[in-house]
Design an enzyme around this catalytic site. Structure first.
Site, mmCIF file in Angstrom:
data_model
loop_
_atom_site.group_PDB
_atom_site.id
_atom_site.type_symbol
_atom_site.label_atom_id
_atom_site.label_comp_id
_atom_site.label_asym_id
_atom_site.label_seq_id
_atom_site.Cartn_x
_atom_site.Cartn_y
_atom_site.Cartn_z
ATOM 1 N N CYS A 1 52.681 51.981 -36.912
ATOM 2 C CA CYS A 1 53.422 52.711 -38.027
ATOM 3 C C CYS A 1 54.513 53.368 -37.547
ATOM 4 O O CYS A 1 54.571 54.216 -36.544
ATOM 5 C CB CYS A 1 52.216 53.614 -38.547
ATOM 6 S SG CYS A 1 53.122 54.486 -39.989
ATOM 7 N N THR B 1 56.481 55.166 -39.126
ATOM 8 C CA THR B 1 56.779 56.446 -39.871
ATOM 9 C C THR B 1 56.035 57.476 -38.983
ATOM 10 O O THR B 1 56.427 58.603 -38.757
ATOM 11 C CB THR B 1 55.999 56.555 -41.132
ATOM 12 O OG1 THR B 1 56.749 55.427 -41.807
ATOM 13 C CG2 THR B 1 56.354 57.670 -41.800
ATOM 14 N N CYS C 1 60.141 49.307 -39.678
ATOM 15 C CA CYS C 1 58.767 49.831 -40.121
ATOM 16 C C CYS C 1 57.763 48.491 -40.143
ATOM 17 O O CYS C 1 58.385 47.516 -40.380
ATOM 18 C CB CYS C 1 59.071 50.007 -41.718
ATOM 19 S SG CYS C 1 57.377 50.083 -42.595
ATOM 20 N N THR C 2 56.701 48.774 -39.694
ATOM 21 C CA THR C 2 55.779 47.584 -39.457
ATOM 22 C C THR C 2 55.409 46.725 -40.814
ATOM 23 O O THR C 2 54.808 45.616 -40.520
ATOM 24 C CB THR C 2 54.493 47.940 -38.688
ATOM 25 O OG1 THR C 2 53.827 48.940 -39.321
ATOM 26 C CG2 THR C 2 54.953 48.651 -37.316
ATOM 27 N N HIS C 3 55.708 47.266 -41.753
ATOM 28 C CA HIS C 3 55.613 46.468 -43.018
ATOM 29 C C HIS C 3 56.462 45.322 -43.088
ATOM 30 O O HIS C 3 56.367 44.220 -43.764
ATOM 31 C CB HIS C 3 55.580 47.366 -44.316
ATOM 32 C CG HIS C 3 54.229 48.051 -44.531
ATOM 33 N ND1 HIS C 3 53.664 48.983 -44.023
ATOM 34 C CD2 HIS C 3 53.313 47.729 -45.830
ATOM 35 C CE1 HIS C 3 52.813 49.321 -44.484
ATOM 36 N NE2 HIS C 3 52.231 48.705 -45.672
ATOM 37 N N ASP D 1 48.003 52.133 -39.069
ATOM 38 C CA ASP D 1 49.036 52.200 -40.009
ATOM 39 C C ASP D 1 48.507 52.692 -41.272
ATOM 40 O O ASP D 1 47.540 53.127 -41.638
ATOM 41 C CB ASP D 1 49.399 50.782 -40.162
ATOM 42 C CG ASP D 1 50.695 50.703 -40.894
ATOM 43 O OD1 ASP D 1 51.611 51.611 -40.969
ATOM 44 O OD2 ASP D 1 50.683 49.838 -41.921
ATOM 45 N N SER D 2 49.528 52.876 -42.415
ATOM 46 C CA SER D 2 49.354 53.463 -43.566
ATOM 47 C C SER D 2 48.646 52.217 -44.463
ATOM 48 O O SER D 2 48.135 52.756 -45.455
ATOM 49 C CB SER D 2 50.466 53.825 -44.096
ATOM 50 O OG SER D 2 51.649 52.775 -44.238
ATOM 51 N N TYR E 1 53.352 56.060 -46.652
ATOM 52 C CA TYR E 1 53.694 57.348 -45.869
ATOM 53 C C TYR E 1 54.783 57.705 -45.720
ATOM 54 O O TYR E 1 55.640 58.749 -45.543
ATOM 55 C CB TYR E 1 53.200 57.083 -44.438
ATOM 56 C CG TYR E 1 51.637 57.229 -44.212
ATOM 57 C CD1 TYR E 1 50.518 57.335 -45.170
ATOM 58 C CD2 TYR E 1 51.119 57.218 -42.803
ATOM 59 C CE1 TYR E 1 49.509 57.274 -44.529
ATOM 60 C CE2 TYR E 1 50.105 57.372 -42.345
ATOM 61 C CZ TYR E 1 48.993 57.501 -43.433
ATOM 62 O OH TYR E 1 47.828 57.724 -43.006
ATOM 63 N N GLY E 2 55.873 56.523 -46.052
ATOM 64 C CA GLY E 2 57.290 56.735 -45.722
ATOM 65 C C GLY E 2 58.193 57.912 -46.438
ATOM 66 O O GLY E 2 59.044 58.187 -45.968
ATOM 67 N N GLU F 1 52.722 46.104 -50.360
ATOM 68 C CA GLU F 1 51.607 46.424 -50.490
ATOM 69 C C GLU F 1 50.749 45.660 -51.904
ATOM 70 O O GLU F 1 49.979 45.452 -52.029
ATOM 71 C CB GLU F 1 51.224 47.973 -50.550
ATOM 72 C CG GLU F 1 51.335 48.586 -49.267
ATOM 73 C CD GLU F 1 50.297 48.402 -48.226
ATOM 74 O OE1 GLU F 1 48.974 48.206 -49.043
ATOM 75 O OE2 GLU F 1 50.349 48.411 -47.039
#
Ligand code: DGL
Length: 271
Positions: free
Chosen positions: A73, A75, A186-188, A10-11, A42-43, A152
């Site tokens: 991810c 994205t 989005c995995t976040h 992932d990012s 990355y988005g 983040e």
């Protein structure tokens, strides 16, 4: 039986939502995780840049002898999955299809909301997959570009006025439109699950991209006879492209597993 590790990337922290589920449903598997923390988010980036980053991420992971890859991810999955699958001779699972299948099993009204990064929304990939699986479904897509930087930076807890204000602004149009199911594309975003659930209320079911892709990977490994023997717990290794200490703190909290001093920094420009 196959003890080779599964690569997950992932990012940044987001892919840990898939790792958390993988550790639960496939505890015997060895995992190698890469979070591209030097280049997150990355988005908002172009397809070309995303493909370049994703190729490097995968090249680093493939320096291990992997049996499969989970692109944890949204994205990268929405913009680059086909190309990466075409270029690599090992099974690669993305998040879009499994998430859409799950979502269609959950929705009753067929009015589905989808939140994700700008690049994922621009790609139209979730919408296309949902319509392919069920042409009668109605979809409302909403980009949420501030979510990833806030996560983040550790701003994902309920009671944090900044994240709650941003979440209300992004989610209100979806709620007014009347979605009964919301894809966290989005995995976040599962790190924001409590905040999102409190804004949406009990009438909206949440479907997490990271979780569904972990289940898809389990099905694939089982079908292809690639599962590891179940006698002992597999180990997880963590790599990042920027300060490992910053990653370890939030990652430990989120995985409910102490990974302090376990993450290593690598130079992604070498791949
Ligand atoms: N977690 C990623 C996703 O699922 C990337 C988010 C970002 O870096 O902007 O889209």
């Amino acid at each position: 039986m196959d003890t080779r590790p599964i690569g997950v990337f992932d990012s940044g922290l987001g892919g840990l939502t898939a790792v958390r589920v993988l550790r639960r449903i496939l505890p015997e598997e060895n995992l190698v995780y890469f979070g591209d923390t030097a280049r997150v988010p990355y988005g908002g980036r172009s397809r070309e840049t995303l493909l370049k980053y994703a190729r490097q991420d995968l090249r680093f992971l493939r320096s291990f002898e992997l049996k499969a890859v989970l692109i944890a991810c949204g994205t990268v999955s929405t913009t680059s999955l086909d190309v990466l699958q075409g270029e690599n001779n090992l099974p690669i699972v993305g998040v879009v299809e499994p998430t859409c299948r799950r979502c269609l099993a959950v929705t009753k009204s067929r009015r589905v909301g989808m939140i994700a990064t700008l690049a994922s929304v621009r790609s139209g990939a979730y919408e296309a997959a949902l319509r392919r699986l069920d042409p009668s479904v109605e979809v409302f897509c909403q980009p949420c570009p501030l979510f990833v930087p806030l996560v983040e930076n550790g701003r994902f807890r309920p009671g944090d006025v900044v994240i709650e204000t941003v979440a209300r602004e992004y989610l209100t149009p979806l709620l007014e439109w009347g979605a009964d199911t919301l894809i966290l594309g989005c995995t976040h975003y599962p790190l924001l699950e409590e905040v999102i659930a409190s804004v949406c209320g009990p009438g909206v079911a949440l479907v997490s991209a990271g979780e569904e892709s972990a289940f898809e990977l389990k099905r694939l490994l089982t079908a292809q006879g690639l599962r590891a023997p179940s006698e002992k717990r597999g180990k997880a290794e963590f790599y990042v492209s920027d300060r490992a200490e910053d990653f370890e703190g939030v990652a430990s909290l989120f995985l409910q597993e102490d990974i302090h001093h376990m993450a290593r920094r690598i130079d992604i420009d070498q791949y």
